[in-house]
Design an enzyme around this catalytic site. Structure first.
Site, short mmCIF file in Angstrom:
data_model
loop_
_atom_site.label_atom_id
_atom_site.label_comp_id
_atom_site.label_asym_id
_atom_site.label_seq_id
_atom_site.Cartn_x
_atom_site.Cartn_y
_atom_site.Cartn_z
N GLU A 3 7.28 -9.99 0.64
CA GLU A 3 7.05 -8.77 1.42
C GLU A 3 8.26 -8.44 2.29
O GLU A 3 8.64 -7.28 2.42
CB GLU A 3 5.80 -8.93 2.30
CG GLU A 3 4.50 -8.97 1.53
CD GLU A 3 4.32 -7.73 0.66
OE1 GLU A 3 4.71 -6.63 1.09
OE2 GLU A 3 3.78 -7.87 -0.44
N CYS A 14 3.38 7.50 -10.10
CA CYS A 14 3.47 8.48 -9.01
C CYS A 14 4.81 8.31 -8.30
O CYS A 14 4.88 8.04 -7.11
CB CYS A 14 2.30 8.28 -8.04
SG CYS A 14 2.03 9.67 -6.92
N CYS A 32 2.39 12.56 -14.25
CA CYS A 32 0.98 12.90 -14.07
C CYS A 32 0.14 12.77 -15.35
O CYS A 32 -1.03 12.39 -15.27
CB CYS A 32 0.86 14.30 -13.46
SG CYS A 32 1.66 14.44 -11.85
N CYS A 62 -1.36 9.43 -15.45
CA CYS A 62 -1.93 8.93 -14.20
C CYS A 62 -3.46 8.86 -14.26
O CYS A 62 -4.12 9.84 -14.62
CB CYS A 62 -1.51 9.82 -13.03
SG CYS A 62 -2.14 9.23 -11.43
N CYS A 73 -6.73 14.32 -8.44
CA CYS A 73 -5.58 14.47 -7.52
C CYS A 73 -5.44 15.93 -7.10
O CYS A 73 -5.27 16.83 -7.92
CB CYS A 73 -4.30 14.00 -8.22
SG CYS A 73 -2.81 14.23 -7.24
#
Length: 369
Positions: free
Chosen positions: A35, A189, A196, A199, A205
């Site tokens: 992270e 995205c 799209c 997706c 969306c």
DNA sequence: TAGTCGTGGTG
DNA sequence: TCACCAAGACT
């Protein structure tokens, strides 16, 4: 609010990046390190650093006890070096303040240096299975598009709204969901040219429905980057060793070993500070000025022999133009043995924590490689 | 709150 | 060449 967890998790199962190195473990140390390294850093850039770092410093104890120079050397080239310094401090805190275990609550986790809300949440969800929402660049973009949020993403009010949204949308399986939304943001995205048609959220969306996927998130126009200029000193002694100077812990390239720097117009040697850009001209007066200033400050008898071509390095918030001043050391008190000035053979210098431009310069000394 | 902090990829 | 962007946090 648009529920997205279910299709997202289903998509992730089939198409997610399950082979990433930090997805093979639930060890808090490894998850936390990933992270930290991934903050403002793309996966492909961080990968080799992650593997190398873990090989060298595989646990909290090893990182806590390592010399800072070793940590920075492992981080060298990855950027945002405060992350490396903070990571070591965090490891020391884990050892001394948390009995060698990553804290198991958000409140305690964010007390660790370099660990903010999103990073803490990611570790808690992945390591301990806690239901904790993240809000990184990927999640933020997915939420902004799916909910067609027009506001400036960086504005405080927007951030607050996004956190509320993220928390509400995050299911019990936050571990899977967090990774799923990140993968969707990275693979489908994407910032530009979102895919799209592929997706799993396209049917619900809002941005897609409005035909505005490519227009969100809105971008705020940034002014052009200011320019800074500097000369780098490439001073070689009789044995061909190069003088490096350790930069102060705070500020740009904090804690890294760098070539001594100067600007021609300031009486003393300034270090990449914010000042009006002066030209990097090659005139006898400027050579004289540089030679005197460096000789005085470093207590060396220097003779400038040449000025290299202008080079550039771009930071987040400014552009650096610099030239290398090649010099021979004739003698004088060797400004060595100090904590901040050392002579290195080029091969040894390359093992230290160096900023990328300095690494490039030293690599090219021997004629390539 | 708004700067400050790296580097590499991309259109 | 250039602006934008990335698994953000700190001051």
């Amino acid at each position: 609010m648009i529920p997205i967890a279910e299709p997202l998790l289903a998509w992730y199962t089939r198409h997610g990046r399950h082979d990433l190195p930090w997805r093979q473990t639930r060890d808090p140390y490894r998850l936390w390190l990933a992270e930290i390294m991934l903050q403002q850093t793309q996966v492909e850039s961080a990968k080799p650093y992650y593997v190398r770092f873990l090989q060298a410093l595989p646990n909290w104890q090893a990182l806590a006890a390592a010399p800072q120079d070793r940590v920075l050397a492992l981080w060298s080239g990855l950027g945002y070096y405060a992350r490396a310094r903070n990571a070591q401090r965090a490891a020391q805190t884990v050892m001394t303040g948390f009995a060698g275990h990553f804290p198991d609550t958000l409140e305690k986790a964010i007390t660790l240096p370099g660990v903010g809300r999103s990073t803490a949440a990611a570790v808690l969800a992945s390591a301990f299975g806690h239901r904790q929402a993240i809000l990184d660049a990927n999640a933020r973009r997915v939420l902004i598009r799916s909910h067609a949020i027009d506001a400036d993403p960086k504005a405080a009010a927007t951030q607050q709204w996004l956190w509320t949204l993220a928390s509400a949308l995050t299911p019990e399986d936050a571990h899977g969901y967090n990774q799923a939304i990140q993968d969707l943001g990275a693979m489908i995205c994407t910032p530009r040219q979102p895919r799209c048609p592929d997706c799993p959220l396209a049917s619900r969306c809002k941005a897609h429905a409005q035909g505005r996927s490519h227009a969100l998130p809105v971008t705020v126009h940034r002014p052009t980057k200011p320019q800074r200029r500097a000369f780098f000193l490439l001073a070689a002694d009789m044995e061909g060793r190069i003088l490096l100077e350790k930069r102060p812990d705070s500020g740009i390239w904090g804690g890294l070993w760098c070539l001594p720097q100067a600007t021609p117009d300031s009486g003393e040697l300034s270090i990449l500070c914010n000042e009006p850009p002066s030209p990097l001209e090659d005139t006898p007066a400027i050579r004289q000025s540089l030679q005197e200033a460096w000789s005085r400050r470093l207590r060396l008898d220097l003779r400038l022999t040449a000025l290299g071509e202008e080079q550039r390095h771009v930071f987040t918030h400014f552009q650096l133009r610099f030239r290398c001043a090649h010099a021979r050391v004739l003698g004088g008190a060797v400004a060595d043995s100090g904590a901040t000035l050392r002579w290195y053979r080029p091969a040894d210098a390359l093992k230290q924590g160096l900023p990328t431009p300095v690494r490039r310069i030293l690599r090219n000394l021997g004629g390539g490689r």
